[in-house]
Scaffold this motif. Structure first.
Motif, PDB file in Angstrom:
ATOM      1  N   THR A 482      40.766   6.791 -10.178  1.00 60.91           N
ATOM      2  CA  THR A 482      40.595   8.291 -10.673  1.00 60.91           C
ATOM      3  C   THR A 482      39.251   8.612 -10.896  1.00 60.91           C
ATOM      4  OG1 THR A 482      42.961   7.979 -11.288  1.00 60.91           O
ATOM      5  CG2 THR A 482      41.454   9.845 -12.807  1.00 60.91           C
ATOM      6  N   ARG A 483      38.582   7.840 -11.697  1.00 59.16           N
ATOM      7  CA  ARG A 483      37.224   7.755 -11.881  1.00 59.16           C
ATOM      8  C   ARG A 483      36.388   8.001 -10.859  1.00 59.16           C
ATOM      9  NH1 ARG A 483      36.846   3.521 -14.609  1.00 59.16           N
ATOM     10  NH2 ARG A 483      37.312   4.478 -16.603  1.00 59.16           N
ATOM     11  N   LEU A 484      36.587   7.356  -9.798  1.00 53.59           N
ATOM     12  CA  LEU A 484      35.640   7.704  -8.518  1.00 53.59           C
ATOM     13  C   LEU A 484      35.815   8.766  -7.886  1.00 53.59           C
ATOM     14  CD1 LEU A 484      33.979   6.232  -6.017  1.00 53.59           C
ATOM     15  CD2 LEU A 484      36.015   5.637  -4.938  1.00 53.59           C
ATOM     16  N   ILE A 485      37.015   9.510  -8.003  1.00 52.68           N
ATOM     17  CA  ILE A 485      37.616  10.779  -7.404  1.00 52.68           C
ATOM     18  C   ILE A 485      36.865  11.981  -8.404  1.00 52.68           C
ATOM     19  CG2 ILE A 485      39.336  12.590  -6.997  1.00 52.68           C
ATOM     20  CD1 ILE A 485      41.171  10.228  -6.317  1.00 52.68           C
ATOM     21  N   LEU A 486      36.923  11.824  -9.792  1.00 54.19           N
ATOM     22  CA  LEU A 486      36.628  12.929 -10.417  1.00 54.19           C
ATOM     23  C   LEU A 486      35.055  12.862 -10.458  1.00 54.19           C
ATOM     24  CD1 LEU A 486      39.153  12.452 -13.564  1.00 54.19           C
ATOM     25  CD2 LEU A 486      39.246  13.976 -11.447  1.00 54.19           C
ATOM     26  N   ASN A 487      34.251  11.854 -10.516  1.00 55.96           N
ATOM     27  CA  ASN A 487      32.603  11.640 -10.436  1.00 55.96           C
ATOM     28  C   ASN A 487      32.360  12.294  -9.079  1.00 55.96           C
ATOM     29  OD1 ASN A 487      31.525  10.655 -12.987  1.00 55.96           O
ATOM     30  ND2 ASN A 487      32.962   9.073 -12.792  1.00 55.96           N
ATOM     31  N   SER A 488      33.009  12.363  -8.165  1.00 54.33           N
ATOM     32  CA  SER A 488      32.372  12.862  -6.746  1.00 54.33           C
ATOM     33  C   SER A 488      32.074  14.045  -6.942  1.00 54.33           C
ATOM     34  CB  SER A 488      33.513  12.855  -5.819  1.00 54.33           C
ATOM     35  OG  SER A 488      34.432  13.684  -5.712  1.00 54.33           O
ATOM     36  N   ARG A 489      31.001  14.484  -6.080  1.00 55.33           N
ATOM     37  CA  ARG A 489      30.925  16.140  -6.156  1.00 55.33           C
ATOM     38  C   ARG A 489      31.685  17.159  -5.368  1.00 55.33           C
ATOM     39  NH1 ARG A 489      25.459  18.332  -6.406  1.00 55.33           N
ATOM     40  NH2 ARG A 489      25.351  20.415  -5.750  1.00 55.33           N
ATOM     41  N   VAL A 490      32.481  16.333  -4.801  1.00 51.05           N
ATOM     42  CA  VAL A 490      33.772  16.968  -3.881  1.00 51.05           C
ATOM     43  C   VAL A 490      34.648  17.833  -5.108  1.00 51.05           C
ATOM     44  CG1 VAL A 490      35.624  17.042  -2.269  1.00 51.05           C
ATOM     45  CG2 VAL A 490      33.522  15.844  -1.784  1.00 51.05           C
ATOM     46  N   TYR A 491      35.069  16.849  -5.965  1.00 51.33           N
ATOM     47  CA  TYR A 491      35.904  17.158  -7.106  1.00 51.33           C
ATOM     48  C   TYR A 491      35.470  18.195  -7.778  1.00 51.33           C
ATOM     49  CZ  TYR A 491      38.566  17.473 -11.181  1.00 51.33           C
ATOM     50  OH  TYR A 491      39.331  17.897 -12.382  1.00 51.33           O
ATOM     51  N   GLN A 492      34.014  18.186  -7.954  1.00 49.69           N
ATOM     52  CA  GLN A 492      33.466  19.035  -8.881  1.00 49.69           C
ATOM     53  C   GLN A 492      32.874  20.405  -8.242  1.00 49.69           C
ATOM     54  OE1 GLN A 492      30.552  16.910 -11.372  1.00 49.69           O
ATOM     55  NE2 GLN A 492      31.941  15.121 -11.506  1.00 49.69           N
ATOM     56  N   LEU A 493      33.193  20.716  -7.218  1.00 45.68           N
ATOM     57  CA  LEU A 493      32.454  21.646  -6.183  1.00 45.68           C
ATOM     58  C   LEU A 493      33.307  23.023  -7.008  1.00 45.68           C
ATOM     59  CD1 LEU A 493      32.920  20.805  -2.576  1.00 45.68           C
ATOM     60  CD2 LEU A 493      30.841  21.270  -4.036  1.00 45.68           C
ATOM     61  N   ASP A 494      32.565  24.355  -6.835  1.00 44.19           N
ATOM     62  CA  ASP A 494      33.038  25.637  -7.367  1.00 44.19           C
ATOM     63  C   ASP A 494      34.156  26.061  -6.644  1.00 44.19           C
ATOM     64  OD1 ASP A 494      33.081  27.697  -8.781  1.00 44.19           O
ATOM     65  OD2 ASP A 494      31.057  28.603  -8.297  1.00 44.19           O
ATOM     66  N   ASN A 495      35.013  26.782  -7.225  1.00 41.43           N
ATOM     67  CA  ASN A 495      35.965  27.801  -6.579  1.00 41.43           C
ATOM     68  C   ASN A 495      35.741  28.778  -5.981  1.00 41.43           C
ATOM     69  OD1 ASN A 495      36.238  29.916  -8.781  1.00 41.43           O
ATOM     70  ND2 ASN A 495      36.705  28.166  -9.915  1.00 41.43           N
ATOM     71  N   VAL A 496      34.540  29.416  -5.875  1.00 40.30           N
ATOM     72  CA  VAL A 496      34.080  30.395  -5.391  1.00 40.30           C
ATOM     73  C   VAL A 496      33.658  30.216  -3.724  1.00 40.30           C
ATOM     74  CG1 VAL A 496      32.417  32.390  -5.312  1.00 40.30           C
ATOM     75  CG2 VAL A 496      33.234  31.421  -7.290  1.00 40.30           C
ATOM     76  N   PRO A 497      34.323  30.470  -2.771  1.00 39.40           N
ATOM     77  CA  PRO A 497      34.325  30.261  -1.559  1.00 39.40           C
ATOM     78  C   PRO A 497      32.863  30.780  -1.024  1.00 39.40           C
ATOM     79  CG  PRO A 497      35.958  31.881  -1.553  1.00 39.40           C
ATOM     80  CD  PRO A 497      35.657  31.586  -3.075  1.00 39.40           C
ATOM     81  N   THR A 498      32.553  30.346   0.150  1.00 39.22           N
ATOM     82  CA  THR A 498      31.329  30.965   0.899  1.00 39.22           C
ATOM     83  C   THR A 498      31.679  31.814   2.001  1.00 39.22           C
ATOM     84  OG1 THR A 498      30.641  29.192   2.062  1.00 39.22           O
ATOM     85  CG2 THR A 498      29.853  29.434  -0.086  1.00 39.22           C
ATOM     86  N   GLU A 499      30.727  32.525   2.612  1.00 39.85           N
ATOM     87  CA  GLU A 499      31.399  33.257   3.952  1.00 39.85           C
ATOM     88  C   GLU A 499      31.645  32.006   5.045  1.00 39.85           C
ATOM     89  OE1 GLU A 499      29.612  36.123   7.255  1.00 39.85           O
ATOM     90  OE2 GLU A 499      28.458  35.729   5.547  1.00 39.85           O
TER      91      GLU A 499
END
Length: 668
Positions: A482-499
């Motif tokens: 769980t610590r590995l997943i939560l510390n990833s940048r992937v988990y911490q990405l914004d919810n605002v999508p790009t084009e």
């Protein structure tokens, strides 16, 4: 399912001889006419020449029409097994890179035991697992949409299956590869680079704070916790927060609730005392961070009184060997084996032999009433189950494994667990890794999360392998993974999508909006309003994630999808938004009473000397875990500045507005 007017065929044609008798011999052979094949009822109904409730299944004059007609004219015989029978199939290409809005013809080849090959493309069946990305017709022509991503095209012929992996990259997209905080990021960025999908930016501190609290402990941060985190300037504050949350009491409460759902801790089946006992056992496992393999072993081999703090009640719910086998398989191995109880699995290699071989591990489990109440789960000598068709005993064996050596074990289930936890068997590790990933990221690497098979591949296979291997290397430490997943940048990405990534729903290029579970949402409303829920028969102060009673009468739980624990499938928990939910949040007397309560947060804030803009700030911090924007403050000040406004009522109105926003109801 039971046929019509006495005519019944087996599912997916698994019972060849019985189907042949039904077609050619039953009812004095009225369904085929060897003298006039085209007048045969079988063919006439299939081609809709004669009205048929199932509709037209073959076109007049088509390949299948001609083949059936020829078979009938030749006497409608049953082919006997021969060396030239199909031993497997091959689809070409196995991997296909195709642009958006394009098409391609797949080729399917059948192989016999001697290696002879013949094209069966026209006879095979095709199915896409991601129709938003790619569709395939009955002739094997793949057509891609404008959505970038990957799809798996399932090919089925004569009980054999194969898969073509299809990749549709986005055209003309170049982006700078983001930083990698750990190995997870590298594998996700590799996939996004191949697909031409740029990831979103990192979420801000407030978004991350609320997300990680709700995901990890099912609880909102307090106002003080929000202020403290947002004002903290240390570089490692996110990692420190993750470590802190994993040690909170609420972590054990929340995950005990989640697993009580999966293990079907149903008060009506196991009694109140049994439900309490098993819930306490579950909470203790997560409080102690029990290694997952030991947790699984204790469930699989459970015995004793169901009133004791143990998982014994699992076998009170799954009281037969067949029920236990299919639930253990789905829960811990990610294999939905129940199809194979009656026929060969339509999308996998499992057949009835595999089903009864797995169920054979549980034949020694029995139960009887205990002297002081409860049910006692007992162990006795087990036996191999008989194959329902051949009547021959089927030796107990793991899925796809050789029969287990049971000569030195008194509990057959121990042999099953040894196979499950073997060094060369990652099924158990892959399943829990996928389950955790789905919980924290909102979508599994394999979807549905408990349907893991070769014909339903992971959206990022190297990532799933990494997570499983990391878990095994950490001795099945769930907090470590769980610590590995939560510390990833992937988990911490914004919810605002790009084009670039707004159409992506499978590759984790941005965070998605996740509906809060019913219990978490109710606790959040109570926390923001400052008034606890009064559960029927429970002392005041208990939170919804602590309630073991899955049958507790609650309209809120009902409309927000709390499961009744009648299935081991995660899908039992409803999470689809509805009009009833929106109307309940806006109008329910219970919510209004909490907002207006004289001892609630709104009343307490209205009695302070805080300026109106500071009151709005407090409410935002409590409900949304962030400071309001200047525009939001200006808008909400209107509730305080109108001539007829009353300070307390204005605070209540602002709170009501925030509790009815999408930003509050969803975790994002």
């Amino acid at each position: 399912a039971e046929g019509q007017n006495g005519f019944k065929l087996s599912v997916f044609g698994f019972a060849v001889e019985e189907d042949h008798d039904s077609i050619s011999r039953e009812s004095r052979g009225r369904r085929v006419n060897t003298a006039a094949p085209h007048e045969s009822l079988l063919l006439a109904k299939a081609a809709a020449v004669v009205p048929h409730g199932g509709g037209q299944r073959v076109l007049t004059g088509s390949l299948w029409y001609q083949r059936i007609a020829r078979w009938i004219s030749e006497g409608a015989g049953l082919d006997q097994p021969s060396p030239g029978q199909t031993a497997g199939i091959e689809v070409l290409p196995k991997r296909l890179l195709l642009g958006p809005n394009n098409s391609f013809q797949l080729v399917v080849t059948a192989l016999d035991a001697d290696g002879n090959r013949r094209c069966v493309t026209a006879e095979a069946e095709f199915q896409s697992n991601a129709i938003a990305i790619s569709q395939v017709d009955h002739e094997g022509i793949v057509r891609t949409a404008a959505v970038p991503g990957e799809a798996a095209i399932l090919v089925r012929y004569m009980g054999h299956v194969a898969v073509c992996r299809l990749t549709i990259p986005q055209q003309g997209v170049a982006f700078k590869r983001p930083a990698e905080d750990n190995a997870i990021d590298g594998l996700v960025w590799d996939k996004l680079t191949r697909l031409g999908i740029a990831p979103s930016e990192l979420a801000d501190d407030a978004t991350f704070l609320r997300r990680v609290y709700l995901d990890t402990i099912g609880t909102l941060p307090t106002v003080d916790e929000v202020r403290r985190f947002l004002s903290d300037k240390s570089a490692d504050k996110r990692a420190a927060l993750i470590s802190h949350l994993l040690e909170c009491d609420e972590y054990a409460d929340y995950w005990a609730l989640r697993w009580a759902d999966l293990l079907r801790v149903d008060k009506e089946r196991v009694s109140s005392q049994g439900a309490v006992a098993m819930t306490r056992w579950l909470r203790e496992q997560f409080a102690q961070n029990r290694p997952y393999d030991e947790f699984v072993q204790e469930v699989v081999t459970a015995r004793g009184n169901t009133f004791a703090e143990s998982p014994a009640a699992f076998y009170q719910v799954h009281e037969t060997a067949e029920k236990a086998a299919r639930s253990i398989s789905q829960l811990f191995l990610g294999v939905r084996i129940e199809c194979a109880q009656c026929h060969h699995h339509p999308f996998e290699k499992w057949g009835q032999k595999d089903y009864y071989a797995l169920a054979g591990f549980f034949t020694g489990v029995s139960q009887k009433g205990g002297p002081s109440g409860g049910t006692k789960i007992l162990l006795q000598a087990g036996k191999d189950l008989n194959h329902p068709r051949s009547g021959e005993p089927v030796a107990a064996a793991g899925l796809g494994a050789e029969p287990s050596d049971l000569s030195s074990v008194t509990d057959r289930r121990q042999a099953l667990f040894q196979w499950m936890a073997a060094d060369d068997n990652l099924m158990m590790a892959r399943m829990i890794a996928n389950r955790l990933w789905a919980h924290y990221l909102g979508r599994g690497l394999v979807e549905p999360i408990d349907d893991m098979r070769a014909t339903n591949p992971a959206s990022n296979e190297p990532l799933l392998e990494l997570l499983a291997e990391q878990l095994v290397a950490a001795d099945y430490d769930l907090k470590s993974l769980t610590r590995l997943i939560l510390n990833s940048r992937v988990y911490q990405l914004d919810n605002v999508p790009t084009e670039s990534n707004e159409l992506d729903q499978q590759n984790f290029s941005h965070a998605i909006w996740k509906p809060m579970p019913a219990e978490v949402l109710l606790d959040a409303i109570c926390q923001v309003s400052g008034r606890p829920e009064q559960f029927n028969g429970w002392p005041e102060g208990y939170r919804a994630i602590q309630i073991w009673d899955n049958r507790l009468p609650s309209y809120f739980f009902q409309i927000f999808g709390r499961p009744q624990r009648v299935s081991v499938c995660e899908c039992e928990r409803g999470n689809e938004p509805s009009i009833a939910q929106a109307l309940h949040l806006m109008n329910s007397p219970e919510s209004v009473r909490k907002i207006r309560h004289r001892d609630g947060r709104a009343a307490a804030l209205s009695r302070t000397s805080l300026a109106a803009d500071k009151l709005i700030e407090e409410l935002y911090l409590a409900a949304l875990s962030r400071y309001p924007s200047p525009e939001e403050v200006i808008l909400l000040l209107e509730a305080f500045n109108s001539p007829e406004s009353v300070r307390r009522q204005a605070v209540e109105d602002v709170m009501w507005v925030l509790l009815n926003t999408r930003e509050f109801v969803y975790n994002h």
